[in-house]
Design an enzyme around this catalytic site. Structure first.
Site, PDB file in Angstrom:
ATOM      1  CD  GLU A  46     -35.429  27.064  85.127  1.00  0.00           C
ATOM      2  OE1 GLU A  46     -34.873  25.963  83.891  1.00  0.00           O
ATOM      3  OE2 GLU A  46     -35.891  27.365  84.637  1.00  0.00           O
ATOM      4  CB  THR A  47     -35.788  26.517  92.421  1.00  0.00           C
ATOM      5  OG1 THR A  47     -37.151  26.158  93.121  1.00  0.00           O
ATOM      6  CG2 THR A  47     -35.820  26.904  93.894  1.00  0.00           C
TER       7      THR A  47
END
Length: 288
Positions: A46-47
């Protein structure tokens, strides 16, 4: 355009353990497709993108921000470890002095507050309901073969399938279990399942630290073969294991190769506090 960006290892106090997430600070609005391009470039599970809600907001002084999460493939409605990473960046690197942060997200308002032993995330608690084995038999057989299963539940809110392995197994078995994620997209393509939780009852401490339960998490449907430590999965696991163990306070360990610890406390208001640490391991500038 230059954007401040960080990588933090969540649910661990030490670098190179826990679950790494990228955290990007947005002074201004970003083109919609650029979120996904950056997440693909970072290539982590995830970002997170933290944005100001008002022009006068300040990352060091304000207490409420917008927060979105992207895998390399798509936006997701909830991500625990990237929320913890975001709070750690604001608290420890930006030196935000507030005692509690509020993030406005697709899953409503999430709060992160300082604690002596880390950061406490205030998350929704998602119930998991009994799932008929025959409806998901192909998925289970594809993922774990003939491994003995004790219970199966489904969380419609998160579209996560929870598989509790037999109590005859121990932590070592779960850690070493080879899970076939490559073929899951062909077996389950209806959209009902977006994440697969494998979980196991904990063991007495003895010479090692005692945990109430163990887990692993797989989400090939959103381009994450195995997630190292998953806060959103524990919003489901907390509900399940609280019912089965009769406990409101629990200590959990996610048995990925990197591994991570989570403190869990069910609240009277039907939500759950998830406590963890985070180590910021990289900070720099992204040029787009």
């Amino acid at each position: 355009m230059k954007l401040p960006i960080f990588i933090a290892d969540a649910f661990t106090a030490r670098a190179f353990r826990g679950d790494p997430a990228a955290v990007c600070l947005l002074e201004n609005e970003l083109d919609e497709d650029m979120h996904q391009k950056i997440a693909r470039e970072m290539n982590l599970s995830e970002t997170a993108f933290i944005r100001k809600l008002h022009p006068t907001d300040n990352f060091a002084q304000s207490s409420c921000f917008g927060l979105r999460w992207f895998t390399p493939a798509s936006e997701v409605p909830l991500c625990g470890h990237a929320t913890l990473a975001s709070a750690a960046v604001l608290f420890h690197k930006i030196k935000n002095m507030t005692s509690m942060l509020t993030f406005v997200t697709l899953s409503g308002e999430l709060r992160a507050r300082r604690a002596e032993d880390g950061i406490i995330l205030d998350f929704p608690l998602y119930p998991a309901h009994p799932q008929d084995f025959h409806e998901v038999e192909d998925l289970i057989k594809t993922a774990i073969g003939n491994t003995l299963v004790q219970d199966i539940c489904y969380s419609p809110d998160t579209r996560k399938l929870l598989i509790r392995l037999s109590d005859v197994y121990d932590r070592s078995f779960l850690e070493n279990l080879k899970v076939n994620t490559e073929n899951l997209l062909q077996v389950e393509n209806t959209g009902k399942v977006k994440g697969l939780i494998l979980t196991l009852k904990g063991e007495p401490g003895g010479q090692t630290q005692a945990f109430d339960f163990y887990s692993r998490y797989f989400a090939p449907w959103v381009a994450v073969a195995e997630d190292p430590v998953t806060g959103s999965a524990h919003a489901v696991l907390s509900s399940y294991w609280s019912q089965h163990l009769g406990k409101k306070e629990m200590h959990a360990f996610q048995c990925s190769r990197r591994g991570g610890e989570l403190g869990i406390s069910l609240r009277p208001d039907g939500r759950v506090d998830i406590t963890g640490s985070a180590a910021v391991v990289l900070e720099g500038t992204l040029t787009v």
